[in-house]
Design a protein around this motif. Structure first.
Motif, PDB file in Angstrom:
ATOM      1  N   LEU A  90     -43.711 -28.814  -1.762  1.00  0.00           N
ATOM      2  CA  LEU A  90     -44.484 -28.614  -2.991  1.00  0.00           C
ATOM      3  C   LEU A  90     -43.651 -28.836  -4.248  1.00  0.00           C
ATOM      4  O   LEU A  90     -44.162 -28.705  -5.364  1.00  0.00           O
ATOM      5  N   THR A  91     -42.365 -29.165  -4.073  1.00  0.00           N
ATOM      6  CA  THR A  91     -41.492 -29.439  -5.211  1.00  0.00           C
ATOM      7  C   THR A  91     -41.728 -30.868  -5.698  1.00  0.00           C
ATOM      8  O   THR A  91     -41.595 -31.823  -4.913  1.00  0.00           O
ATOM      9  N   PRO A  92     -42.073 -31.068  -6.971  1.00  0.00           N
ATOM     10  CA  PRO A  92     -42.488 -32.392  -7.468  1.00  0.00           C
ATOM     11  C   PRO A  92     -41.540 -33.540  -7.147  1.00  0.00           C
ATOM     12  O   PRO A  92     -41.972 -34.617  -6.770  1.00  0.00           O
ATOM     13  N   GLN A  93     -40.237 -33.350  -7.284  1.00  0.00           N
ATOM     14  CA  GLN A  93     -39.300 -34.458  -7.088  1.00  0.00           C
ATOM     15  C   GLN A  93     -38.985 -34.722  -5.620  1.00  0.00           C
ATOM     16  O   GLN A  93     -38.412 -35.758  -5.291  1.00  0.00           O
ATOM     17  N   LEU A  94     -39.357 -33.808  -4.757  1.00  0.00           N
ATOM     18  CA  LEU A  94     -39.027 -33.940  -3.341  1.00  0.00           C
ATOM     19  C   LEU A  94     -40.246 -34.182  -2.460  1.00  0.00           C
ATOM     20  O   LEU A  94     -40.177 -34.902  -1.464  1.00  0.00           O
ATOM     21  N   GLY A  95     -41.366 -33.563  -2.828  1.00  0.00           N
ATOM     22  CA  GLY A  95     -42.585 -33.733  -2.053  1.00  0.00           C
ATOM     23  C   GLY A  95     -43.150 -35.132  -2.190  1.00  0.00           C
ATOM     24  O   GLY A  95     -43.101 -35.741  -3.269  1.00  0.00           O
ATOM     25  N   VAL A  96     -43.635 -35.686  -1.086  1.00  0.00           N
ATOM     26  CA  VAL A  96     -44.185 -37.043  -1.061  1.00  0.00           C
ATOM     27  C   VAL A  96     -45.696 -36.959  -0.875  1.00  0.00           C
ATOM     28  O   VAL A  96     -46.176 -36.316   0.058  1.00  0.00           O
ATOM     29  N   VAL A  97     -46.440 -37.616  -1.759  1.00  0.00           N
ATOM     30  CA  VAL A  97     -47.901 -37.594  -1.713  1.00  0.00           C
ATOM     31  C   VAL A  97     -48.406 -38.849  -1.012  1.00  0.00           C
ATOM     32  O   VAL A  97     -48.037 -39.969  -1.373  1.00  0.00           O
ATOM     33  N   ARG A  98     -49.252 -38.652   0.007  1.00  0.00           N
ATOM     34  CA  ARG A  98     -49.892 -39.758   0.710  1.00  0.00           C
ATOM     35  C   ARG A  98     -51.350 -39.398   0.943  1.00  0.00           C
ATOM     36  O   ARG A  98     -51.645 -38.291   1.396  1.00  0.00           O
ATOM     37  N   ASN A  99     -52.214 -40.316   0.613  1.00  0.00           N
ATOM     38  CA  ASN A  99     -53.653 -40.109   0.805  1.00  0.00           C
ATOM     39  C   ASN A  99     -54.155 -38.821   0.155  1.00  0.00           C
ATOM     40  O   ASN A  99     -55.014 -38.124   0.690  1.00  0.00           O
ATOM     41  N   GLY A 100     -53.580 -38.496  -0.990  1.00  0.00           N
ATOM     42  CA  GLY A 100     -54.050 -37.336  -1.747  1.00  0.00           C
ATOM     43  C   GLY A 100     -53.481 -36.010  -1.299  1.00  0.00           C
ATOM     44  O   GLY A 100     -53.822 -34.972  -1.870  1.00  0.00           O
ATOM     45  N   SER A 101     -52.604 -36.008  -0.285  1.00  0.00           N
ATOM     46  CA  SER A 101     -52.022 -34.756   0.213  1.00  0.00           C
ATOM     47  C   SER A 101     -50.507 -34.807   0.101  1.00  0.00           C
ATOM     48  O   SER A 101     -49.882 -35.844   0.313  1.00  0.00           O
ATOM     49  N   ARG A 102     -49.908 -33.668  -0.215  1.00  0.00           N
ATOM     50  CA  ARG A 102     -48.451 -33.557  -0.317  1.00  0.00           C
ATOM     51  C   ARG A 102     -47.958 -32.825   0.938  1.00  0.00           C
ATOM     52  O   ARG A 102     -47.809 -31.605   0.958  1.00  0.00           O
ATOM     53  N   ARG A 103     -47.705 -33.607   2.015  1.00  0.00           N
ATOM     54  CA  ARG A 103     -47.340 -33.004   3.299  1.00  0.00           C
ATOM     55  C   ARG A 103     -45.960 -33.431   3.781  1.00  0.00           C
ATOM     56  O   ARG A 103     -45.510 -32.979   4.814  1.00  0.00           O
ATOM     57  N   TRP A 104     -45.290 -34.295   3.024  1.00  0.00           N
ATOM     58  CA  TRP A 104     -44.006 -34.822   3.436  1.00  0.00           C
ATOM     59  C   TRP A 104     -42.945 -34.462   2.411  1.00  0.00           C
ATOM     60  O   TRP A 104     -43.251 -34.198   1.238  1.00  0.00           O
ATOM     61  N   GLY A 155     -50.240 -20.098   4.197  1.00  0.00           N
ATOM     62  CA  GLY A 155     -50.562 -20.249   2.783  1.00  0.00           C
ATOM     63  C   GLY A 155     -49.892 -21.469   2.176  1.00  0.00           C
ATOM     64  O   GLY A 155     -50.510 -22.228   1.415  1.00  0.00           O
ATOM     65  N   PHE A 156     -48.624 -21.687   2.523  1.00  0.00           N
ATOM     66  CA  PHE A 156     -47.905 -22.862   2.016  1.00  0.00           C
ATOM     67  C   PHE A 156     -48.491 -24.154   2.592  1.00  0.00           C
ATOM     68  O   PHE A 156     -48.574 -25.169   1.888  1.00  0.00           O
ATOM     69  N   ILE A 157     -48.872 -24.132   3.862  1.00  0.00           N
ATOM     70  CA  ILE A 157     -49.458 -25.335   4.468  1.00  0.00           C
ATOM     71  C   ILE A 157     -50.813 -25.644   3.837  1.00  0.00           C
ATOM     72  O   ILE A 157     -51.138 -26.810   3.578  1.00  0.00           O
ATOM     73  N   MET A 158     -51.601 -24.609   3.562  1.00  0.00           N
ATOM     74  CA  MET A 158     -52.902 -24.810   2.917  1.00  0.00           C
ATOM     75  C   MET A 158     -52.751 -25.345   1.501  1.00  0.00           C
ATOM     76  O   MET A 158     -53.632 -26.036   0.985  1.00  0.00           O
ATOM     77  N   ALA A 159     -51.609 -25.056   0.866  1.00  0.00           N
ATOM     78  CA  ALA A 159     -51.384 -25.529  -0.501  1.00  0.00           C
ATOM     79  C   ALA A 159     -51.108 -27.024  -0.540  1.00  0.00           C
ATOM     80  O   ALA A 159     -51.141 -27.639  -1.614  1.00  0.00           O
ATOM     81  N   GLN A 160     -50.880 -27.662   0.631  1.00  0.00           N
ATOM     82  CA  GLN A 160     -50.522 -29.091   0.633  1.00  0.00           C
ATOM     83  C   GLN A 160     -51.655 -30.035   0.257  1.00  0.00           C
ATOM     84  O   GLN A 160     -51.336 -31.087  -0.345  1.00  0.00           O
ATOM     85  N   PRO A 161     -52.910 -29.956   0.578  1.00  0.00           N
ATOM     86  CA  PRO A 161     -53.559 -28.997   1.481  1.00  0.00           C
ATOM     87  C   PRO A 161     -53.674 -29.615   2.885  1.00  0.00           C
ATOM     88  O   PRO A 161     -53.800 -30.827   3.039  1.00  0.00           O
ATOM     89  N   ASP A 162     -53.644 -28.743   3.923  1.00  0.00           N
ATOM     90  CA  ASP A 162     -53.715 -29.232   5.300  1.00  0.00           C
ATOM     91  C   ASP A 162     -54.374 -28.172   6.181  1.00  0.00           C
ATOM     92  O   ASP A 162     -53.687 -27.404   6.870  1.00  0.00           O
ATOM     93  N   LEU A 163     -55.696 -28.167   6.171  1.00  0.00           N
ATOM     94  CA  LEU A 163     -56.446 -27.201   6.973  1.00  0.00           C
ATOM     95  C   LEU A 163     -56.278 -27.475   8.460  1.00  0.00           C
ATOM     96  O   LEU A 163     -56.193 -26.552   9.267  1.00  0.00           O
ATOM     97  N   GLY A 164     -56.224 -28.743   8.856  1.00  0.00           N
ATOM     98  CA  GLY A 164     -56.120 -29.100  10.264  1.00  0.00           C
ATOM     99  C   GLY A 164     -54.864 -28.519  10.903  1.00  0.00           C
ATOM    100  O   GLY A 164     -54.926 -27.926  11.991  1.00  0.00           O
ATOM    101  N   THR A 165     -53.715 -28.689  10.244  1.00  0.00           N
ATOM    102  CA  THR A 165     -52.460 -28.151  10.773  1.00  0.00           C
ATOM    103  C   THR A 165     -52.490 -26.631  10.801  1.00  0.00           C
ATOM    104  O   THR A 165     -51.977 -26.007  11.737  1.00  0.00           O
TER     105      THR A 165
END
Length: 367
Positions: A90-104, A155-165
């Motif tokens: 969730l850190t802007p400079q480190l998190g990678v956004v793909r397909n509208g989600s920040r999961r990487w 809670g952190f995973i949902m903030a990505q957001p990633d309900l499936g995981t």
């Protein structure tokens, strides 16, 4: 070391390696056109997956011999590492956004921390509940503590957001709790609470609600939310008994989104028909039955719960993916274990498999 190797479950190992090699073949055939179009290299995705496969094999071998006792002792620290990794996502400079989600996260290597978190949570839950059997009557002491940590991680995973995981992780941890021997009344309460929260989160955001409604009636929105599932249906319908032949899928030529990742099974059905389904489902059934057997023969409760957790980590993920591509469950973006393209997923699945193999070498008859 040789004595340990002799105890390993080679039927399980064969199923895992078969799925992984089969996955390499299917990544090649399902991604060749996309690789040519996007990278001017039809082997782009295959070569990357091959590297991940080799790395996964090495790490699977290593995790087959690591000290499970040590892993259990440091499991609280593994949860702390999990939280740190999820914060980095969730850190802007480190998190990678793909397909509208920040999961990487990009730490020199781009990877998906939530996949690593699954293993860490399995180890922690298995260790905790194996030591609390005499306190299961006391819910807030014997059952509740790991659930608090789960809520933080979720809670952190949902903030990505990633309900499936999140749902996948909930199901894995729930399986460990059920098989730990927790009182039935506690299990019922936890199931109702978990189901209620999952439903609440599913309908809280319009895009999630749209996914649920579109999977039930995909043909009502063929140009929108129902397009991917409808395309998957076309692949399934044209597969037949023997399929169109390896490499002859039409839907992978730009019609089926995520053909080499989340919906790779649709390409398998289209190209290999019922034969392809039989290979994949057969291997998962072998993993399920051998995993349960390994858990039942484990040396102690910690190893038993660890074996159960890893087995269900693999099988539940497979069920979620197969349910999505066949229209029996909502589309969640969960990859097919060992088969879908994706480095983090493949490597972590093989590491988890190594731990299960590790448990298989620790039967009750072995000191």
């Amino acid at each position: 070391m040789l004595e340990r190797i002799k105890q390993f479950d080679f039927i399980l190992i064969s199923a895992i390696v078969t799925l992984s090699i089969f996955g390499l073949i299917m990544v090649y055939t399902s991604s060749y056109t996309l690789g040519e179009l996007d990278y001017n290299d039809g082997l782009h995705f295959f070569k990357r997956q091959l590297i991940f496969f080799i790395a996964g094999l090495v790490l699977m071998f290593i995790s087959s011999f690591v000290s499970l006792k040590f892993a259990g002792r440091i499991s609280p620290w593994l949860i702390l590492i999990s939280v740190v990794l999820l914060i980095l996502v969730l850190t802007p400079q480190l998190g990678v956004v793909r397909n509208g989600s920040r999961r990487w996260v990009n730490l020199g290597v781009v990877f998906q921390p939530s996949e690593i978190v699954k293993i860490f949570m399995v180890i922690y839950f298995a260790k905790f509940y194996s030591q609390r059997k005499e306190y299961f009557d006391k819910f807030f002491y014997g059952v509740m503590p790991p659930l608090i940590l789960f809520a933080i991680v979720a809670g952190f995973i949902m903030a990505q957001p990633d309900l499936g995981t999140t749902i996948h992780l909930l199901a894995i941890c729930g399986a460990i709790i059920i098989f730990s021997g927790v009182k039935f009344r506690h299990i019922i309460g936890l199931i109702l609470t978990g189901a209620g929260l999952a439903t609440l989160f599913a309908i809280a955001e319009p895009y999630r609600l749209q996914r649920i409604t579109s999977f039930m009636k995909p043909f009502e929105d063929l140009q929108g939310a129902g397009y991917q599932l409808a395309s998957s249906y076309v692949s399934i319908a044209t597969g037949g008994l023997f399929g169109a032949g390896l490499g002859n899928s039409v839907q992978k030529l730009g019609y089926l989104p995520e053909a080499h990742t989340d919906f790779i099974m649709s390409v398998i059905v289209e190209e290999l028909g019922v034969i392809g389904i039989t290979i994949v489902v057969g291997c998962y059934l072998i993993i399920l039955f051998r995993g349960i057997k390994i858990a039942n023969e484990a040396h102690n409760d910690y190893y038993r719960l660890l074996g159960i957790g890893i087995t269900f980590q693999i099988i539940i993920q497979a069920i979620i993916n197969l349910g999505a591509m066949s229209g029996l469950m909502p589309i969640t973006g969960i990859p097919l274990p060992f088969i879908s393209y994706g480095g983090t997923s493949l490597v972590i699945m093989m590491v988890a498999s190594g731990l299960l193999i590790n448990v298989s070498g620790r039967k009750k008859t072995v000191s």
